[in-house]
Design a protein around this motif. Structure first.
Motif, PDB file in Angstrom:
ATOM      1  N   ARG A 120      -0.750  -3.771   1.611  1.00  0.00           N
ATOM      2  CA  ARG A 120       0.303  -3.140   0.790  1.00  0.00           C
ATOM      3  C   ARG A 120      -0.307  -2.123  -0.168  1.00  0.00           C
ATOM      4  N   GLN A 121      -1.412  -2.471  -0.800  1.00  0.00           N
ATOM      5  CA  GLN A 121      -2.053  -1.547  -1.729  1.00  0.00           C
ATOM      6  C   GLN A 121      -2.560  -0.297  -1.016  1.00  0.00           C
ATOM      7  N   VAL A 122      -3.097  -0.475   0.195  1.00  0.00           N
ATOM      8  CA  VAL A 122      -3.587   0.678   0.957  1.00  0.00           C
ATOM      9  C   VAL A 122      -2.448   1.618   1.319  1.00  0.00           C
ATOM     10  N   VAL A 123      -1.326   1.045   1.789  1.00  0.00           N
ATOM     11  CA  VAL A 123      -0.186   1.873   2.175  1.00  0.00           C
ATOM     12  C   VAL A 123       0.413   2.565   0.955  1.00  0.00           C
ATOM     13  N   LEU A 124       0.539   1.849  -0.155  1.00  0.00           N
ATOM     14  CA  LEU A 124       1.082   2.463  -1.371  1.00  0.00           C
ATOM     15  C   LEU A 124       0.215   3.632  -1.837  1.00  0.00           C
ATOM     16  N   LYS A 125      -1.073   3.492  -1.690  1.00  0.00           N
ATOM     17  CA  LYS A 125      -1.968   4.589  -2.074  1.00  0.00           C
ATOM     18  C   LYS A 125      -1.770   5.791  -1.152  1.00  0.00           C
ATOM     19  N   ARG A 126      -1.507   5.527   0.118  1.00  0.00           N
ATOM     20  CA  ARG A 126      -1.331   6.614   1.089  1.00  0.00           C
ATOM     21  C   ARG A 126      -0.027   7.361   0.859  1.00  0.00           C
ATOM     22  N   ILE A 127       1.035   6.651   0.499  1.00  0.00           N
ATOM     23  CA  ILE A 127       2.352   7.295   0.368  1.00  0.00           C
ATOM     24  C   ILE A 127       2.685   7.621  -1.083  1.00  0.00           C
ATOM     25  N   GLY A 128       1.734   7.451  -1.969  1.00  0.00           N
ATOM     26  CA  GLY A 128       2.022   7.618  -3.398  1.00  0.00           C
ATOM     27  C   GLY A 128       2.473   9.008  -3.779  1.00  0.00           C
ATOM     28  N   GLY A 129       1.997  10.045  -3.084  1.00  0.00           N
ATOM     29  CA  GLY A 129       2.332  11.412  -3.462  1.00  0.00           C
ATOM     30  C   GLY A 129       3.509  12.007  -2.728  1.00  0.00           C
ATOM     31  N   ARG A 130       4.236  11.206  -1.987  1.00  0.00           N
ATOM     32  CA  ARG A 130       5.350  11.733  -1.208  1.00  0.00           C
ATOM     33  C   ARG A 130       6.580  11.937  -2.083  1.00  0.00           C
ATOM     34  N   VAL A 170      18.546   5.419   9.660  1.00  0.00           N
ATOM     35  CA  VAL A 170      18.105   6.705  10.204  1.00  0.00           C
ATOM     36  C   VAL A 170      18.076   6.606  11.720  1.00  0.00           C
ATOM     37  N   ALA A 171      17.803   7.718  12.375  1.00  0.00           N
ATOM     38  CA  ALA A 171      17.708   7.744  13.836  1.00  0.00           C
ATOM     39  C   ALA A 171      16.397   7.099  14.280  1.00  0.00           C
ATOM     40  N   ASP A 172      16.354   6.686  15.556  1.00  0.00           N
ATOM     41  CA  ASP A 172      15.166   6.025  16.085  1.00  0.00           C
ATOM     42  C   ASP A 172      13.936   6.917  15.998  1.00  0.00           C
ATOM     43  N   HIS A 173      14.079   8.202  16.315  1.00  0.00           N
ATOM     44  CA  HIS A 173      12.905   9.081  16.287  1.00  0.00           C
ATOM     45  C   HIS A 173      12.390   9.260  14.862  1.00  0.00           C
ATOM     46  N   SER A 174      13.293   9.230  13.880  1.00  0.00           N
ATOM     47  CA  SER A 174      12.848   9.323  12.477  1.00  0.00           C
ATOM     48  C   SER A 174      12.117   8.048  12.061  1.00  0.00           C
ATOM     49  N   ALA A 175      12.602   6.903  12.537  1.00  0.00           N
ATOM     50  CA  ALA A 175      11.922   5.643  12.234  1.00  0.00           C
ATOM     51  C   ALA A 175      10.527   5.625  12.843  1.00  0.00           C
ATOM     52  N   ARG A 176      10.386   6.105  14.087  1.00  0.00           N
ATOM     53  CA  ARG A 176       9.057   6.143  14.711  1.00  0.00           C
ATOM     54  C   ARG A 176       8.118   7.085  13.960  1.00  0.00           C
ATOM     55  N   ARG A 177       8.651   8.188  13.469  1.00  0.00           N
ATOM     56  CA  ARG A 177       7.825   9.120  12.696  1.00  0.00           C
ATOM     57  C   ARG A 177       7.345   8.477  11.400  1.00  0.00           C
ATOM     58  N   LEU A 178       8.237   7.740  10.732  1.00  0.00           N
ATOM     59  CA  LEU A 178       7.844   7.067   9.500  1.00  0.00           C
ATOM     60  C   LEU A 178       6.803   5.981   9.780  1.00  0.00           C
ATOM     61  N   LEU A 179       6.979   5.261  10.883  1.00  0.00           N
ATOM     62  CA  LEU A 179       6.031   4.191  11.226  1.00  0.00           C
ATOM     63  C   LEU A 179       4.638   4.759  11.497  1.00  0.00           C
ATOM     64  N   THR A 180       4.571   5.804  12.278  1.00  0.00           N
ATOM     65  CA  THR A 180       3.260   6.392  12.576  1.00  0.00           C
ATOM     66  C   THR A 180       2.661   7.084  11.362  1.00  0.00           C
ATOM     67  N   GLY A 181       3.483   7.434  10.385  1.00  0.00           N
ATOM     68  CA  GLY A 181       2.980   8.117   9.201  1.00  0.00           C
ATOM     69  C   GLY A 181       2.366   7.192   8.163  1.00  0.00           C
TER      70      GLY A 181
END
Length: 337
Positions: free
Chosen positions: A267-277, A307-318
């Motif tokens: 969780r801490q790693v992911v929060l650090k990655r998405i912190g500037g979004r 959201v749409a499936d393709h948007s969910a896949r984009r968020l997951l891979t991001g």
């Protein structure tokens, strides 16, 4: 000098007391305790299925719970999912669950939950052998032997017998030792062979109702998969069997602590990655879903986020390397944190 079996019993009790206390204290301060508890439910169900010969993929359990099955559910999946449902029910139930009606409700034999808590029983006075008082361990062994001679073919009567017997165990016994005795007693009576997980769920619920655990419902089945039976299996001496159940409780608590620590780090790693979004980015909501579910598919994420499936896949891979694709296929893909 203590008997080796008795010494092993109390060493196992001391370790179980320590690990269960640490798990409960950690769960009380965990920011994603509900999501962690939901993960434990699925892990427990998968472990019970493995021990019972009903091998079911964790992914299929999660998809079935979300009513998004990738294939038609079979008998093994429905039987294993019963434990997930039972733990969900036990987490919301009160003292009324500690009854034969509550056990049958957990097993799926009753459509409505029990509404009245069972009347309290006075604890039985410790028995005594001629000329000497029976010690605690000896008394518990004696009660287990008496229970094994009181089996019945009727499931409802057998559950009621076990419930009354558990409520008469000596109060001076530590709570976790009483839990180990109750688990062994359930094995001896075996009132619900097709839903054998019910006994462990009731024991974990009783520990929570008594205040021994406050923020967690202990798991047993996954630890049974990892911990082999005593050398002589079900024919092992009673004290060895009780030590085995205490080791199961300890190992389950250790696994829960390890999973909580792993999730917190991810969780801490992911929060650090998405912190500037940007503020409207849905990555934080997706992270909450990933913390609440052991596996997440793109349709599940799309439904949760709207959201749409393709948007969910984009968020997951991001979300980066902290997210792992575990299904190994092009359709019905699933990810875990």
């Amino acid at each position: 000098m203590l008997d080796p079996a008795l010494e092993g019993l109390f060493l196992a009790l001391a370790k179980a007391e320590d690990t269960v206390s640490r798990l409960d204290a950690r769960a009380q301060t965990c920011s994603f305790a509900e999501g962690w508890a939901a993960r434990v439910d699925f892990i427990e169900a998968s472990g019970w299925g493995w021990v019972s010969g009903e091998i079911v993929d964790l992914e299929d359990l999660v998809l079935h719970d979300a009513q998004m099955d990738a294939r038609l559910p079979d008998q093994a999946l429905r039987a294993t999912y019963g434990l997930v449902r039972a733990r969900h029910r036990a987490r919301r139930a009160g003292p009324e669950l500690q009854s034969s009606a509550g056990a049958l409700w957990l097993a799926g034999y009753r459509g409505e939950p029990p509404s009245v808590a069972p009347a309290p029983l006075e604890a039985a006075e410790p028995g005594s052998a001629p000329g000497e008082a029976r010690d605690l361990a000896g008394e518990l062994v004696h009660q287990l032997r008496a229970l094994s001679r009181g089996e019945t073919d009727d499931s409802g009567e057998a559950v009621e017998e076990w419930m009354l017997w558990v409520r008469r165990l000596p109060d001076r016994a530590p709570a976790l030792l009483r839990a180990a005795v109750a688990l062994e007693g359930w094995r001896l009576v075996n009132p619900l062979p097709r839903q054998s997980y019910v006994g462990a769920v009731i024991v974990a619920h009783a520990l929570r109702q008594s205040g021994r655990t406050r923020a967690c419902l202990l798991g047993v089945e996954a630890a049974r998969r990892a911990l082999p039976q005593p050398r002589r299996g079900f024919l092992a001496p009673t004290l060895v069997r009780l030590a085995y159940w205490l080791q199961v409780l300890s190992l389950g608590a250790e696994a829960g602590l390890a999973e909580m620590t792993r999730l917190d780090l991810a969780r801490q790693v992911v929060l650090k990655r998405i912190g500037g979004r940007r503020a409207h980015d849905r990555s934080r909501d997706l992270l909450d879903l990933l913390l609440a579910r052991p596996l997440v598919s793109a349709p599940m994420a799309a439904e949760h986020l709207g959201v749409a499936d393709h948007s969910a896949r984009r968020l997951l891979t991001g979300l980066g390397a902290s997210l792992m694709e575990v299904s190994g296929r092009s359709r019905y893909r699933a990810w875990r944190l």
